[in-house]
Scaffold this active site. Structure first.
Site, PDB file in Angstrom:
ATOM      1  N   ARG A  32       5.587 -12.880   9.464  1.00  0.00           N
ATOM      2  CA  ARG A  32       6.216 -11.607   9.144  1.00  0.00           C
ATOM      3  C   ARG A  32       7.553 -11.508   9.868  1.00  0.00           C
ATOM      4  NH1 ARG A  32       3.977  -6.474   9.719  1.00  0.00           N
ATOM      5  NH2 ARG A  32       2.193  -7.269   8.611  1.00  0.00           N
TER       6      ARG A  32
ATOM      7  N   GLU B 146       0.868  -1.165   0.000  1.00  0.00           N
ATOM      8  CA  GLU B 146       0.000   0.000   0.000  1.00  0.00           C
ATOM      9  C   GLU B 146       0.920   1.234   0.000  1.00  0.00           C
ATOM     10  OE1 GLU B 146      -2.711   0.322   3.326  1.00  0.00           O
ATOM     11  OE2 GLU B 146      -3.353   2.299   2.631  1.00  0.00           O
TER      12      GLU B 146
ATOM     13  N   LYS C  88       4.444   0.826   9.643  1.00  0.00           N
ATOM     14  CA  LYS C  88       4.558   2.058   8.870  1.00  0.00           C
ATOM     15  C   LYS C  88       3.949   3.240   9.610  1.00  0.00           C
ATOM     16  CE  LYS C  88       3.145   0.200   4.914  1.00  0.00           C
ATOM     17  NZ  LYS C  88       2.672   0.034   3.542  1.00  0.00           N
TER      18      LYS C  88
END
Ligand code: ATP
Ligand code: MG
Length: 567
Positions: free
Chosen positions: A270, A43, A280
């Site tokens: 992850r 994104e 982020k």
């Protein structure tokens, strides 16, 4: 640190990881005509970080290994947080890591028309409805993992009314938050994601690509699976938190698509790194609050930050390879990342001498006005790298902490009456020193013996210490930035009651001015990398201007005293 020994083996000696096993099984059964097509779907709401690098290496790596393709797709369904700056930085970072996507980058926004049509189809099938309630009420009615939800009073709206309202939502007739389109899932499902999830919300916002065309935007969960489908993705690799979304992705495709082809989603753990914050959102906060100097601050775990810090693409790929992929969450020691860059820089960088905290040293019996050139090896790890000539003279700089007035036992550096070798030059003996009114050493006075010259001298006394040095009259000055961990806590984001920012390391950046460097470094260019002998690996920062260089410390050296003394 959990690291499987097998994972440190070279690739060809290693058994398949679980994703490779699945892909090879699919290839053997000729699934999807034996195509392998992956994608990396960021994104564009921030810069990529080292966690994304793991996903990039995996997705592009699988495509490479199985002669397939990998798409870069921007999941740009959230116009309020997305920017072209992020799109550009993401493309730069992926390419810098050494990967090239198939064709042009894709954008979820390219599918807005198709997704809208499919939403209308779901309404027509009685599988989606417009809800007029607020997000808050909708969340309450959804229940909890242990308590089933209750149906919205708008769930039984007629198809025609839903179609009409949805179209008017699209046309911008309603304000933000007044209506949403929801899928008719199962409000009592044990899987919360199936409880009538929101598919579209109204957003009067400027989109970085579609401008103000759209007043409604699809939710990520509605857009993602269909985007994979539209691109012909065969293996949709994502992190574990999406495992519970998978039934919803499958449900959407099953209602919309009649053919049997489906992307296969496979989840992996992850990357979590010790002493590092990876979200982020948190990284954006560091940037916005000027806690760091931008997304590419060398203390940031972003790819741009690591690049500026002096990391190489090879070192990051080696790191990703070393950590491997697993199904279980774990935390990787940040030391493993540092190890990977040290290993690469050891192979590729030239050794140079730089004195970061200088003190003047005068060799009193060396002729005044004389300088000579001494020959030094550029890189003992690389036979091709050759040697260079470095000026030596009567006045030099050494590191302040390489001299002690009153040293403890086993201090092998310089002290009154003690001898050391100057790297590539002579053995010197400390005869005297000056101090200022605060007792701080100003100048060290030494004698030397011409016959002790490295390599050619007839006397090669055994001395325990070897010091690096820089000749004073020709030294260039530079600023050197020493970076340390940004957070002092091993798991800064792992505290329920405390914000990660409470664990910031106040000494994460130390700036040294007036460092003294070998004259050859005057021509160093932005990004050039060196080993400053006995100190660490450094690279030229983008803040450098002509005659005023700035260096970043990438990583310190392991103690290599013993190795240098042997020379
Ligand atoms: P963050 O949680 O850090 O804000 P994100 O997941 O929201 O990141 P996306 O842009 O959605 O960021 O991520 C793009 C891809 O990178 C996704 O497929 C995601 O699974 C993967 N990814 C993100 N963070 C990590 C990580 N720490 N380790 C491995 N893969 C990751
Ligand atoms: Mg995400």
């Amino acid at each position: 640190m959990t690291q499987n020994i097998e994972e440190s083996l070279p690739e060809e000696k290693r058994s398949l990881n679980f994703i490779e096993s699945i892909i090879e099984e699919d290839l053997q059964t000729n699934k999807n005509d034996s195509r392998v097509h992956t994608r990396f779907p960021p994104e564009p709401n921030g810069y990529l970080h080292i966690g994304h690098a793991k996903s990039i290496c995996l997705n592009f790596g699988m495509a490479e290994k199985y002669q397939g393709k990998c798409n870069l797709r921007f999941d740009d369904t959230n116009p309020e947080k997305e920017e072209t700056e992020y799109v550009d930085s993401i493309m730069e970072d992926v390419q810098w890591l050494g990967f090239q996507w198939d064709k042009e980058p894709y954008y979820a926004s390219d599918y807005f028309d198709q997704l809208y049509e499919w939403a209308c189809l779901l309404i027509k099938k009685g599988l989606a409805y417009v809800d007029d309630q607020s997000q808050e009420i909708i969340s309450q009615q959804r229940g909890t993992p242990t308590r089933p939800g209750i149906e919205s009073p708008f769930r039984s709206r007629s198809i025609d009314e839903n179609l009409d309202l949805f179209e008017r939502m699209k046309n911008g007739e309603f304000p933000n938050g007044s209506h949403v389109l929801r899928a008719k899932g199962d409000i009592t499902s044990p899987n919360m994601h199936m409880r009538d999830p929101v598919m579209y919300r109204i957003l009067h916002a400027e989109h970085h690509r579609t401008g103000d065309t759209w007043k409604i935007y699809p939710m990520y969960d509605y857009a993602h699976g269909q985007s994979d489908y539209l691109e012909g993705i065969t293996h949709s690799l994502c992190t574990l938190e999406f495992e519970v979304h998978r039934p919803l992705y499958d449900w959407f495709l099953d209602q919309i698509i009649e053919t049997s082809y489906r992307p296969r989603q496979i989840e992996f753990a992850r990357l979590n790194l010790s002493y590092t914050v990876m979200s982020k959102r948190k990284l954006l906060e560091l940037v916005k609050n000027n806690i760091v100097n931008g997304w590419d601050d060398p203390r940031m775990p972003t790819i741009a930050g690591l690049r500026r810090r002096g990391y190489t693409p090879a070192s990051i790929r080696a790191f990703a390879d070393r950590i491997g992929v697993a199904k279980r969450d774990n935390v990787i020691d940040v030391g493993l990342l540092e190890f990977s860059v040290r290993e690469d820089l050891n192979k590729i960088t030239n050794r140079v001498m730089a004195v970061l905290e200088p003190v003047k040293l005068i060799i009193t019996n060396y002729p005044v006005g004389k300088t000579e050139m001494v020959e030094l090896e550029n890189n003992p790890e690389d036979p091709q790298s050759g040697t260079r000539m470095v000026p030596f003279g009567r006045e030099i700089f050494i590191e302040r902490d390489d001299f002690m007035v009153d040293p403890p036992n086993k201090y092998f550096r310089l002290a009154p009456g003690k001898e050391v070798r100057l790297k590539g030059a002579y053995v010197i003996k400390c005869e005297n020193f000056d101090v200022d009114e605060n007792g701080v050493v100003q100048t060290i006075y030494c004698s030397y013996d011409e016959e002790t010259k490295s390599g050619t001298g007839t006397k090669q006394p055994k001395v325990k210490g070897t010091l690096h040095w820089v000749e004073a009259s020709q030294a260039i000055e530079a600023e050197v930035r020493l970076y340390d961990r940004l957070f002092m806590d091993e798991d800064p984001a792992g505290h329920k009651e405390q914000d990660p920012l409470e664990f910031l390391n106040p000494e994460s950046l130390k700036i040294l001015k007036n460092c003294k460097l070998e004259p050859a470094l005057a021509t160093a260019q932005q990004g050039d990398k060196f080993q400053f002998q006995r100190i660490g690996y450094f690279c030229v920062d983008k803040d450098s201007v002509k005659d005023s260089l700035v260096f970043n410390r990438t990583v310190s050296l392991k103690d290599n005293w013993a190795k240098l003394s042997a020379k």
